[in-house]
Design an enzyme around this catalytic site. Sequence first.
Site, PDB file in Angstrom:
ATOM      1  N   TYR A 153       0.832  -1.211   0.000  1.00 43.91           N
ATOM      2  CA  TYR A 153       0.000   0.000   0.000  1.00 43.91           C
ATOM      3  C   TYR A 153       0.867   1.262   0.000  1.00 43.91           C
ATOM      4  O   TYR A 153       0.611   2.207  -0.747  1.00 43.91           O
ATOM      5  CB  TYR A 153      -0.901  -0.042   1.236  1.00 43.91           C
ATOM      6  CG  TYR A 153      -1.950   1.038   1.334  1.00 43.91           C
ATOM      7  CD1 TYR A 153      -3.121   0.972   0.595  1.00 43.91           C
ATOM      8  CD2 TYR A 153      -1.786   2.116   2.205  1.00 43.91           C
ATOM      9  CE1 TYR A 153      -4.109   1.945   0.707  1.00 43.91           C
ATOM     10  CE2 TYR A 153      -2.764   3.097   2.330  1.00 43.91           C
ATOM     11  CZ  TYR A 153      -3.921   3.002   1.578  1.00 43.91           C
ATOM     12  OH  TYR A 153      -4.884   3.977   1.697  1.00 43.91           O
ATOM     13  N   LYS A 157       0.902   4.054  -2.942  1.00 36.92           N
ATOM     14  CA  LYS A 157       0.523   5.441  -2.673  1.00 36.92           C
ATOM     15  C   LYS A 157       1.672   6.409  -2.956  1.00 36.92           C
ATOM     16  O   LYS A 157       1.457   7.542  -3.388  1.00 36.92           O
ATOM     17  CB  LYS A 157       0.049   5.572  -1.218  1.00 36.92           C
ATOM     18  CG  LYS A 157      -1.284   4.873  -0.937  1.00 36.92           C
ATOM     19  CD  LYS A 157      -2.383   5.335  -1.879  1.00 36.92           C
ATOM     20  CE  LYS A 157      -3.773   4.922  -1.405  1.00 36.92           C
ATOM     21  NZ  LYS A 157      -4.826   5.338  -2.360  1.00 36.92           N
TER      22      LYS A 157
END
Length: 252
Positions: A153, A157
Amino acid sequence: MAQTPRVAIVTGAARGIGAATARRLAAEGHSVAVVDLKEGDAEATATAITSEGGTAIAVGADVSDSDQVSAAVAQIAERLGPPAILVNNAGVIRDNLLFKMSDDDWDTVMGVHLRGSFLMSRAAQAHMTRQGWGRIVNLSSSSALGNRGQANYSAAKAGLQGFTKTLAIELGKFGVTANAVAPGFIATDMTRATAQRVGMDFEEFTKAAAAGIPVRRVGQPEDIAATIAFLTSEEAGFVSGQVIYVAGGPLD
């Protein structure tokens, strides 16, 4: 300043930040395509918008699938008009420590966040550049700075921030801006899942998080929607290639 009504696409808009953003953009006078993996899941947000007097349609699409993205954007252009606003919010988490993280955990998160934002932006920019006006907002996260148990993640991002800056450089001459919003702790189903992963009651989890935030509260989806509303507005035409942390305090 009154906004010119445009056609907006918000992905991952069945709930949480996406739903709040879709409703806020509709309140600004835009027609909104509420996109989620399943059309039925997107329907509740679209219905809420229409019941409040706005214009919205529900569209089902897997943003990591090129054919589905092309079909979805074509459908939106046909039903609502050419899109001028795109909010790439669709996201999933597959949290785990690196040594426990599977190939699928990595690929799924990269597929939805990075590939999905790429495919949606590529499809939507064709309509924006023809109009000579466009706004793209990508959802990054404070996790882009690193977060235990989120190698996938965090990488996705952080990648979205570089993607955003490149879009700003390439699309600026066509009247299209690109920015990223990086939320801190926001009370959503996703943070509830994180609390469950670490074995904490959600209320205690949010209370602990709030104690470390300068404004002494966690964020709400509407906090992010308000920032996105500005970045997609007429007034934000000179703001491009920026990453705005909306986290109740400084992070980077």
